[in-house]
Write a protein that holds these residues in place. Structure first.
Motif, PDB file in Angstrom:
ATOM      1  N   UNK A 107     -44.854   1.399  -0.959  1.00  0.00           N
ATOM      2  CA  UNK A 107     -43.761   1.178  -1.909  1.00  0.00           C
ATOM      3  C   UNK A 107     -43.358   2.496  -2.551  1.00  0.00           C
ATOM      4  N   UNK A 108     -42.284   2.447  -3.293  1.00  0.00           N
ATOM      5  CA  UNK A 108     -41.873   3.544  -4.154  1.00  0.00           C
ATOM      6  C   UNK A 108     -41.580   4.837  -3.413  1.00  0.00           C
ATOM      7  N   UNK A 109     -42.008   5.955  -3.998  1.00  0.00           N
ATOM      8  CA  UNK A 109     -41.664   7.255  -3.435  1.00  0.00           C
ATOM      9  C   UNK A 109     -42.267   7.448  -2.056  1.00  0.00           C
ATOM     10  N   UNK A 110     -43.455   6.891  -1.823  1.00  0.00           N
ATOM     11  CA  UNK A 110     -44.041   7.018  -0.489  1.00  0.00           C
ATOM     12  C   UNK A 110     -43.114   6.394   0.543  1.00  0.00           C
ATOM     13  N   UNK A 111     -42.594   5.221   0.233  1.00  0.00           N
ATOM     14  CA  UNK A 111     -41.690   4.541   1.155  1.00  0.00           C
ATOM     15  C   UNK A 111     -40.413   5.352   1.335  1.00  0.00           C
ATOM     16  N   UNK A 112     -39.850   5.814   0.220  1.00  0.00           N
ATOM     17  CA  UNK A 112     -38.589   6.560   0.302  1.00  0.00           C
ATOM     18  C   UNK A 112     -38.772   7.842   1.114  1.00  0.00           C
ATOM     19  N   UNK A 113     -39.867   8.535   0.834  1.00  0.00           N
ATOM     20  CA  UNK A 113     -40.085   9.816   1.522  1.00  0.00           C
ATOM     21  C   UNK A 113     -40.339   9.591   3.007  1.00  0.00           C
ATOM     22  N   UNK A 114     -41.156   8.578   3.343  1.00  0.00           N
ATOM     23  CA  UNK A 114     -41.455   8.330   4.760  1.00  0.00           C
ATOM     24  C   UNK A 114     -40.204   7.911   5.522  1.00  0.00           C
ATOM     25  N   UNK A 115     -39.321   7.183   4.860  1.00  0.00           N
ATOM     26  CA  UNK A 115     -38.069   6.794   5.505  1.00  0.00           C
ATOM     27  C   UNK A 115     -37.305   8.031   5.959  1.00  0.00           C
ATOM     28  N   UNK A 116     -37.212   9.002   5.068  1.00  0.00           N
ATOM     29  CA  UNK A 116     -36.432  10.196   5.410  1.00  0.00           C
ATOM     30  C   UNK A 116     -37.228  11.174   6.250  1.00  0.00           C
ATOM     31  N   UNK A 117     -38.535  11.118   6.149  1.00  0.00           N
ATOM     32  CA  UNK A 117     -39.373  11.916   7.047  1.00  0.00           C
ATOM     33  C   UNK A 117     -39.106  11.474   8.480  1.00  0.00           C
ATOM     34  N   UNK A 118     -39.043  10.157   8.672  1.00  0.00           N
ATOM     35  CA  UNK A 118     -38.744   9.614   9.994  1.00  0.00           C
ATOM     36  C   UNK A 118     -37.343  10.039  10.441  1.00  0.00           C
ATOM     37  N   UNK A 119     -36.370   9.817   9.563  1.00  0.00           N
ATOM     38  CA  UNK A 119     -34.981  10.097   9.951  1.00  0.00           C
ATOM     39  C   UNK A 119     -34.812  11.566  10.322  1.00  0.00           C
ATOM     40  N   UNK A 120     -35.431  12.447   9.540  1.00  0.00           N
ATOM     41  CA  UNK A 120     -35.299  13.879   9.812  1.00  0.00           C
ATOM     42  C   UNK A 120     -35.952  14.237  11.135  1.00  0.00           C
ATOM     43  N   UNK A 121     -37.179  13.753  11.337  1.00  0.00           N
ATOM     44  CA  UNK A 121     -37.929  14.190  12.513  1.00  0.00           C
ATOM     45  C   UNK A 121     -37.432  13.556  13.800  1.00  0.00           C
ATOM     46  N   UNK A 122     -36.868  12.361  13.706  1.00  0.00           N
ATOM     47  CA  UNK A 122     -36.383  11.763  14.937  1.00  0.00           C
ATOM     48  C   UNK A 122     -35.166  12.560  15.427  1.00  0.00           C
ATOM     49  N   UNK A 123     -34.415  13.132  14.489  1.00  0.00           N
ATOM     50  CA  UNK A 123     -33.314  14.020  14.887  1.00  0.00           C
ATOM     51  C   UNK A 123     -33.847  15.371  15.321  1.00  0.00           C
ATOM     52  N   UNK A 124     -34.769  15.913  14.518  1.00  0.00           N
ATOM     53  CA  UNK A 124     -35.173  17.298  14.719  1.00  0.00           C
ATOM     54  C   UNK A 124     -36.147  17.495  15.857  1.00  0.00           C
ATOM     55  N   UNK A 125     -36.942  16.474  16.146  1.00  0.00           N
ATOM     56  CA  UNK A 125     -37.948  16.652  17.188  1.00  0.00           C
ATOM     57  C   UNK A 125     -37.585  15.918  18.461  1.00  0.00           C
ATOM     58  N   UNK A 126     -36.538  15.104  18.447  1.00  0.00           N
ATOM     59  CA  UNK A 126     -36.106  14.451  19.685  1.00  0.00           C
ATOM     60  C   UNK A 126     -34.685  14.862  20.053  1.00  0.00           C
ATOM     61  N   UNK A 127     -33.733  14.535  19.195  1.00  0.00           N
ATOM     62  CA  UNK A 127     -32.346  14.636  19.633  1.00  0.00           C
ATOM     63  C   UNK A 127     -31.907  16.086  19.810  1.00  0.00           C
ATOM     64  N   UNK A 128     -32.097  16.911  18.786  1.00  0.00           N
ATOM     65  CA  UNK A 128     -31.641  18.302  18.908  1.00  0.00           C
ATOM     66  C   UNK A 128     -32.373  19.049  20.024  1.00  0.00           C
TER      67      UNK A 128
END
Lengths: 317, 468
Positions: free
Chosen positions: B192-213
């Motif tokens: 919950x809370x900040x852990x959830x928020x941060x992990x959401x964007x950790x995923x979004x960033x890395x799925x772009x940065x480590x796969x797509x680009x």
């Protein structure tokens, strides 16, 4: 020449990625798990329940298994008037508790100590249900009071004694299911937003809330404190039914279909659906001057999804 | 294709899985772009198609995002890897059969996942919107079989070393699985809370940065040397690119939450690391552009090179935006505005799509042994994509700057909505051009397979003259 094994490269890759995970997952989660909750975090958490999105108790996001927020002016047990109005969070038997009520170490030591000693929150069980309040100790530490244990307020009696009931927990599920958060953020920014959209949240405001749905692409006003700016249920009803009725330039979709989704009385739902289908034609007839009055915007039925969503928005103080 | 599902491995023609994936990817691109155009129309004209539960903007926005990311972007990566990885290893794909099953499971799973999102059944987390049973399906029936095929093909290679492209394919498929499993932990463990928020964007960033680009870049590392005949300008700069992706691109996740109440050290750290994204970016762009030395005519004359180099050139503004827009100095102005939407489309519809379109054009010609049916239609497709994308990018950037100004000067929000209206119409036009261009593309590829000039054994399609 030998077939290259890439041993050093593989080891370096593991070290690099492992270090990166350490710094970006492990350290931040240790730090953020130690964040002490604020009073607001306790309120949000108790208002919204365990999880506002896909969950075992609510796989189709209908708002099942969510607490009801009530405003009380008399004691549900004794019937005596209370000194001031009290907001209570009613968990009927079987409603899942938010995770900090079940797992320790998520709210901060002082809060958990006060909630256990003064609030007896550990005596509450999901099977029996409970009524929770958010209180403050004399030195200003917020804590959770289990009013079922401390004051004998049962969920049924509390609902019966309530002045107002807000389906805010179920409404937050609607907010997520209907994609409101694709345009309305729930995060006033720390720049100049606080003057227009209110106080930006601080670091402990979200303990226990999931998902946080801050939103990333603001195409509409921030709603984190919208209930403080506009507390009119009538305005909200018109605005959800057809935003252009109250704001001609709005690009928000109409949510008129939420008037009949969630309604248990099928005949009533059908009737509303047919009325809403006719509504446009009747409104255009009014616009052409063929009718004296515009068609009515119906009151959303008490169990409709529209009512839940309006309750959620009005409680965003 | 489906007749090969239960065939013996040796009876399946090489390249079948790649063709299946490539054609599926184009079809998903048409669907995804069509949904995008429909959504954009609703932002300009909100009463268009109202009153339908399933056609509501809030129900369709994420369907567009996931149709494009999983259906087009990543499935086109799968298609490219199924022919590029074996070619560079001088071997066959480890298992064509697994590949065909993989693409079938991909299409079926994605259709199911999108149907659920469409009805509003979601985890409520941007970019990891899928509910956890779908997450498990994506991880173990879509990503793992793909990664296994890539790794085992590389392990079974008949070359001594591994070429740059295959480092990226092997590394990115591995990192994607890790990112996917860690990134969805909040749902599995009810964080919950900040852990959830941060992990959401950790995923979004890395799925772009480590796969797509990186995989989009990997594809261009293959296409440009292969078609121009020039060797890669520098293997060593390729090393710099690869290692700085792993080290720098995996760390700035928190810069997506610069205005959220995260710990300040984390935001500052992420912001500095975010600027360092320019290291792999500059290494990559210079490496490819210098590989073009002496062959710049092909940028005009050859469809695949035209697409690829356009993508690489779009990576320049992409990375300068990406590097600097997340610093505190700039982020406070543009955070949460249309500028970011424009940037996301620059990454996916600009850089990645142009690089991948080239790989799919080239791959389908090589694998079917047919020369592209119509050069004119391919050029038409290119300009529809480029003009459509540019209209979108420019209009959304302007809209974002208007929103930013509205935010800073505290203009009543409805005035921002009114000011943005013309740009919403342009955005819709841009998206529609992309959608229409892709229909032309699918037609052109269909005619290529059916009536394209056969490419003689041992020759490359681009060595033959166009007949149309």
């Amino acid at each position: 020449m030998a077939f290259r094994q890439y041993r050093i490269g593989s080891i370096m890759f593991g070290v690099a990625l492992g270090t990166s995970m350490m710094v970006t997952i492990f350290f931040p989660s240790i730090d953020m798990s130690k964040v002490e909750a604020t009073k607001y975090a306790l309120q949000y958490m108790l208002m919204y329940g365990r999880e506002s999105a896909f969950a075992y108790e609510d796989p189709f996001l209908e708002g099942k298994g969510k607490p009801i927020t009530v405003v009380l002016s008399k004691d549900p047990k004794t019937g005596q008037p209370l000194a001031e109005k009290v907001t209570a969070y009613v968990y009927k038997p079987g409603t899942p508790f938010p995770s900090p009520l079940v797992h320790e170490g998520k709210l901060g030591d002082k809060i958990e100590q006060a909630s256990a000693d003064l609030g007896k929150y550990k005596q509450a069980t999901e099977a029996q249900g409970a009524v929770f309040l958010v209180r403050e100790t004399k030195d200003g530490t917020p804590y959770i009071e289990n009013a079922t244990a401390t004051r004998g307020w049962t969920p049924e009696a509390t609902l019966a004694a309530a002045d107002q009931q807000f389906y805010a927990g179920a409404g937050r599920t609607m907010f997520i299911r209907e994609g409101c958060w694709w345009c309305h953020t729930l995060l006033p920014e720390q720049t100049k937003d606080w003057q227009t959209f209110g106080r930006p949240p601080v670091i402990g405001d979200f303990n226990g809330t999931s998902p946080t749905t801050f939103g990333s692409d603001r195409k509409a006003p921030d709603l984190f404190h919208v209930g403080s700016r506009n507390s009119s249920r009538e305005w909200m009803t018109l605005h959800f039914f057809n935003p252009r009725l109250v704001q001609p330039h709005s690009i928000m979709p109409r949510y008129d279909y939420l008037w009949y989704t969630g309604v248990k009385d099928k005949a009533k739902a059908k009737q509303l659906q047919e009325y809403i289908k006719r509504w446009d034609k009747e409104y255009l007839a009014y616009a052409r001057g063929e009718r004296v009055y515009p068609p009515e915007v119906p009151e959303p039925p008490a169990d409709s999804d529209a009512r839940k969503l309006i309750d959620f928005v009005l409680t965003l103080k | 294709m489906l007749k090969y599902l239960f065939a013996r491995e040796e009876d399946i023609p090489q390249g079948s899985a790649a063709i299946y994936a490539g054609v599926s990817a184009i079809a998903w691109f048409i669907i995804g772009a069509g949904l995008g155009s429909f959504n954009a129309a609703k932002l300009a004209f909100p009463d268009w198609w109202h009153g339908y539960y399933s056609l509501q903007f809030g129900h369709m926005r994420q369907v567009h995002v996931h149709a494009v990311i999983f259906g087009w972007i990543v499935l086109a990566f799968v298609a490219s890897s199924f022919y590029i990885v074996p070619t560079l290893g001088n071997t066959k794909l480890w298992s064509e059969k697994l590949g065909i099953w993989n693409v079938l499971l991909w299409n079926v799973g994605l259709a199911l996942a999108l149907a659920l999102l469409w009805t509003g059944i979601t985890s409520g987390r941007e970019y990891s919107d899928h509910i956890w049973p779908i997450d498990l399906y994506i991880a173990f029936f879509m990503a793992v079989p793909w990664a296994a095929n890539v790794w085992l093909t590389i392990l079974n290679r008949r070359t001594q070393g591994i070429y740059t492209t295959n480092w990226f394919f092997a590394g990115s498929t591995f990192m994607t699985i890790i990112v996917f499993l860690i990134g969805n932990l909040p749902e599995w463990f009810h964080l919950t809370g900040l852990n959830e928020a941060y992990m959401t964007w950790w995923f979004a960033h890395n799925v772009l940065g480590l796969l797509i680009t990186p995989v989009a870049a990997a594809i261009t590392y293959y296409i440009i040397p292969k078609i121009t005949g020039n060797p890669l300008y520098s293997h060593r700069v390729g090393h710099l690119h690869f290692w700085s992706i792993v080290v720098f691109y995996s760390t700035p996740a928190a810069h997506h939450l610069m205005s959220a109440p995260l710990p300040e050290w984390l935001k500052s750290f992420a912001s500095v690391e975010g600027v360092l994204i320019l290291v792999p970016a500059i290494a990559y762009v210079t490496n490819i552009l210098l590989t073009m030395q002496g062959k710049w005519r092909m940028f005009v004359e050859n469809v695949e090179v035209k697409f690829t180099i356009t993508g690489v050139l779009l990576a320049i503004p992409l990375n300068f935006q990406g590097g600097f827009q997340q610093t505190r100095a700039i982020n406070w102005y543009i955070h949460g505005t249309g500028w970011i939407v424009a940037h996301a489309h620059l990454a996916l519809l600009g850089f990645s799509t142009f690089a991948e379109a080239a790989a799919v054009y080239y791959g389908l010609q090589v694998l079917t042994g047919r020369k592209l049916w119509s050069y004119s239609l391919a050029n038409f497709h290119f300009w529809m994509l480029l003009i459509g994308f540019s209209l979108y990018w420019i209009s959304m950037t302007i809209a974002g700057l208007i929103q930013g100004a509205g935010k800073i000067y505290q203009v009543p929000y409805i005035d921002v909505v009114i000011a943005e209206h013309p740009y919403m119409i342009v955005r819709w036009l841009g998206g529609t051009l992309v959608f229409l261009g892709n229909i032309i593309w699918l037609w052109n590829m269909y005619m290529t397979v059916k009536e394209g000039t056969p490419v003689p054994e041992g020759r490359q399609p681009h060595e033959l003259a166009y007949e149309r």
